[in-house]
Design an enzyme around this catalytic site. Structure first.
Site, PDB file in Angstrom:
ATOM      1  N   GLY A  82      -3.016  -4.982  -4.473  1.00  0.00           N
ATOM      2  CA  GLY A  82      -4.335  -5.259  -3.912  1.00  0.00           C
ATOM      3  C   GLY A  82      -5.210  -4.020  -3.811  1.00  0.00           C
ATOM      4  N   ASN A 162      -7.310  -9.072   7.593  1.00  0.00           N
ATOM      5  CA  ASN A 162      -5.863  -8.944   7.752  1.00  0.00           C
ATOM      6  C   ASN A 162      -5.418  -8.532   9.147  1.00  0.00           C
ATOM      7  OD1 ASN A 162      -7.296  -6.611   6.652  1.00  0.00           O
ATOM      8  ND2 ASN A 162      -5.367  -5.543   6.889  1.00  0.00           N
ATOM      9  N   SER A 210      -2.814  -9.854  -4.295  1.00  0.00           N
ATOM     10  CA  SER A 210      -1.582  -9.072  -4.252  1.00  0.00           C
ATOM     11  C   SER A 210      -0.401 -10.012  -4.111  1.00  0.00           C
ATOM     12  CB  SER A 210      -1.633  -8.092  -3.078  1.00  0.00           C
ATOM     13  OG  SER A 210      -0.459  -7.324  -3.049  1.00  0.00           O
ATOM     14  N   HIS A 212       2.840  -9.201  -2.855  1.00  0.00           N
ATOM     15  CA  HIS A 212       3.856  -9.023  -1.794  1.00  0.00           C
ATOM     16  C   HIS A 212       3.474  -9.615  -0.443  1.00  0.00           C
ATOM     17  CE1 HIS A 212       2.333  -5.503   0.651  1.00  0.00           C
ATOM     18  NE2 HIS A 212       1.558  -5.382  -0.397  1.00  0.00           N
ATOM     19  N   THR A 248       2.285  -0.142 -20.130  1.00  0.00           N
ATOM     20  CA  THR A 248       3.253  -1.220 -20.321  1.00  0.00           C
ATOM     21  C   THR A 248       3.330  -2.099 -19.075  1.00  0.00           C
ATOM     22  OG1 THR A 248       4.504   0.243 -21.756  1.00  0.00           O
ATOM     23  CG2 THR A 248       5.653  -1.712 -20.937  1.00  0.00           C
ATOM     24  N   CYS A 336      -1.324   0.199   7.038  1.00  0.00           N
ATOM     25  CA  CYS A 336      -1.801   1.455   6.480  1.00  0.00           C
ATOM     26  C   CYS A 336      -2.316   2.412   7.548  1.00  0.00           C
ATOM     27  CB  CYS A 336      -2.907   1.196   5.469  1.00  0.00           C
ATOM     28  SG  CYS A 336      -2.535  -0.177   4.398  1.00  0.00           S
TER      29      CYS A 336
HETATM   30  C1  PLP Z   1      -2.334  -5.701   2.062  1.00  0.00           C
HETATM   31  C2  PLP Z   1      -3.787  -5.750   1.835  1.00  0.00           C
HETATM   32  C3  PLP Z   1      -4.373  -5.009   0.785  1.00  0.00           C
HETATM   33  C4  PLP Z   1      -3.576  -4.058  -0.063  1.00  0.00           C
HETATM   34  O1  PLP Z   1      -2.738  -4.700  -0.959  1.00  0.00           O
HETATM   35  P1  PLP Z   1      -1.511  -3.872  -1.607  1.00  0.00           P
HETATM   36  O2  PLP Z   1      -0.954  -4.798  -2.634  1.00  0.00           O
HETATM   37  O3  PLP Z   1      -0.553  -3.617  -0.473  1.00  0.00           O
HETATM   38  O4  PLP Z   1      -2.060  -2.634  -2.183  1.00  0.00           O
HETATM   39  C5  PLP Z   1      -5.715  -5.130   0.584  1.00  0.00           C
HETATM   40  N1  PLP Z   1      -6.475  -5.948   1.344  1.00  0.00           N
HETATM   41  C6  PLP Z   1      -5.950  -6.665   2.352  1.00  0.00           C
HETATM   42  C7  PLP Z   1      -6.833  -7.567   3.133  1.00  0.00           C
HETATM   43  C8  PLP Z   1      -4.591  -6.600   2.632  1.00  0.00           C
HETATM   44  O5  PLP Z   1      -4.092  -7.307   3.638  1.00  0.00           O
END
Ligand code: PLP
Length: 401
Positions: A82, A162, A210, A212, A248, A336
């Site tokens: 993301g 988030n 994203s 995960h 790749t 983060c």
């Molecule tokens: C987790 C998150 C991201 C970052 O995604 P990653 O795949 O961890 O780099 C960006 N935006 C929001 C709203 C998120 O919750």
């Protein structure tokens, strides 16, 4: 869930309430990924059968991502997550369209990968307007409209926040952007799997995703880029991703992302209903048992899985640590920013009073949560809050329970 400790020979409880930071990679997703590590090991760019087999897997995953958001397969560009998708969208769209102007509108509550990409552009001579939100975390359309200028080229507003879970009125904002000839990007990472996303209906030009956060692997995501929208290439040197992001492919992760988004889309309603029931019970119990709390966020225009609660007379980092010692994993906000003693920029923008802001915790629920897990978490939270308040200097005001 019960975890067995071989050294101490005891079972102990562990409850994971930090699904907004990341989720477990589900068995279903993992099983789909495994063959891509060895059985199908070819380089998708190779011309021979090994390559074609791998490239078929990538293509199929791309179809799944596209299908989940009602896009065309050629509008999906795989990224390393993301943050990369957000960086690429903000800087790439800005650079490719700067002949039209150098003004961007975003919000104060975006993920750091959007905010800091905007700051990088400011250093290059772009102007960025960061619009605020109300106390529920909602961006006002009027506020955006008011800030549109002749040289505005891009508006970026996240679909779901988030930290507090508030869902923005994306469709209306995107429509306003287009009425003014402006591109619209949304960070949909926290929305994926909780909100139905249709890029056609929502009039989205670019969207970050994203894997995960939806029971897929880490380090994999995608940028949706509408056909015809100009965006600077991200990585030169390779024909991958229509020459826009060379390198790749991470085939196993891409395969996992495809499966994860397929499941997440199919399960949206079931998961949201299940999580809502547990979440409501959790909030009711907690607010009955603990005084002086405040729920941060919107009452109903929100995803079910995220609850942000402010505890008065509590230091949130102390509470996170104490809960962790009892096996309950939560966070003070976005992953983060944790570890850094910094006030949440989201709660600050929402004007959350300082006494609650300092004691704010994000609880985020996953689809595997059980009633037993929640009961254990409630018990531990009540005990920990009571303990911390007992030693808190602020309790001397006599407001503590
Ligand atoms: C987790 C998150 C991201 C970052 O995604 P990653 O795949 O961890 O780099 C960006 N935006 C929001 C709203 C998120 O919750």
């Amino acid at each position: 869930m019960l975890i067995y400790c071989k050294i101490k020979r005891i079972f102990y409880e562990k409850v994971y309430l930090d699904n907004a930071a990341t989720t477990v990679c589900s068995h279903d997703v993992l099983n789909e990924m495994l063959p891509a590590f060895n059985a199908v090991f070819g380089n998708p760019s190779s011309l021979h059968s090994f390559g074609r087999e791998a490239s078929n897997l990538v293509d199929r995953a791309r179809d799944k991502v596209a299908h989940a958001i009602n896009a065309k397969s050629e509008e999906i560009y795989f990224t390393a997550g993301g943050s990369e998708a957000n960086n690429w969208a903000i800087k790439g769209l800005a650079h490719a369209n700067m002949a039209k102007g150098k003004h961007i509108i975003t919000t104060k509550i975006e993920h750091d990968s959007v905010l800091e990409s905007c700051q990088a552009l400011e250093h290059e001579g772009f102007t960025v307007t960061y619009v605020g939100v109300d106390e529920t975390g909602l961006v006002s359309l009027a506020d955006i409209l008011h800030n549109i200028r002749k040289d505005t080229i891009l508006i970026s507003v996240m679909t779901v926040n988030n930290e507090v879970g508030t869902i923005q009125n994306i469709k209306a904002i995107a429509k306003t952007a287009h009425e003014n000839g402006i591109l619209f990007h949304t960070d949909a990472v926290a929305a994926l799997g909780s909100v139905r996303l249709d890029v056609e209906d929502m009039e989205i030009d670019a969207m970050s995703m994203s894997a995960h956060k939806i029971y897929g692997p880490k380090g994999c995501g995608a940028l949706y880029l509408k056909n015809g929208v100009k965006c600077q290439d991200l990585i030169d040197g390779g024909n991958q991703e229509r020459k826009k992001r060379g390198g790749t492919h991470n085939v196993p992760a891409i395969v996992g992302f495809g499966r994860a988004i397929e499941i997440a889309t199919k399960e949206i309603i079931v998961n949201q209903q299940k999580i809502k029931k547990i979440r409501d019970y959790f909030v009711k119990e907690l607010t009955q048992k603990i005084n002086y709390t405040k729920i941060n966020g919107h009452a109903f225009q929100k995803v079910q899985g995220i609850v942000n609660i402010g505890f008065e007379m509590i230091n949130n980092e102390a509470l996170v640590t104490m809960l962790d010692l009892s096996g309950v994993a939560v966070s003070v906000g976005s992953a983060c920013t944790s570890g850094v003693a910094k006030k949440s920029h989201v709660l600050t923008a929402m004007n959350v009073p300082d006494e609650y802001l300092k004691g704010s915790i994000r609880f985020s629920f996953g689809k595997h949560i059980s009633k037993e897990d929640i009961d254990y978490a409630i018990e531990v939270i009540c005990q920990s809050v009571a303990k911390l308040r007992a030693i808190s200097p602020i309790t001397k005001t006599g407001r503590a329970k």
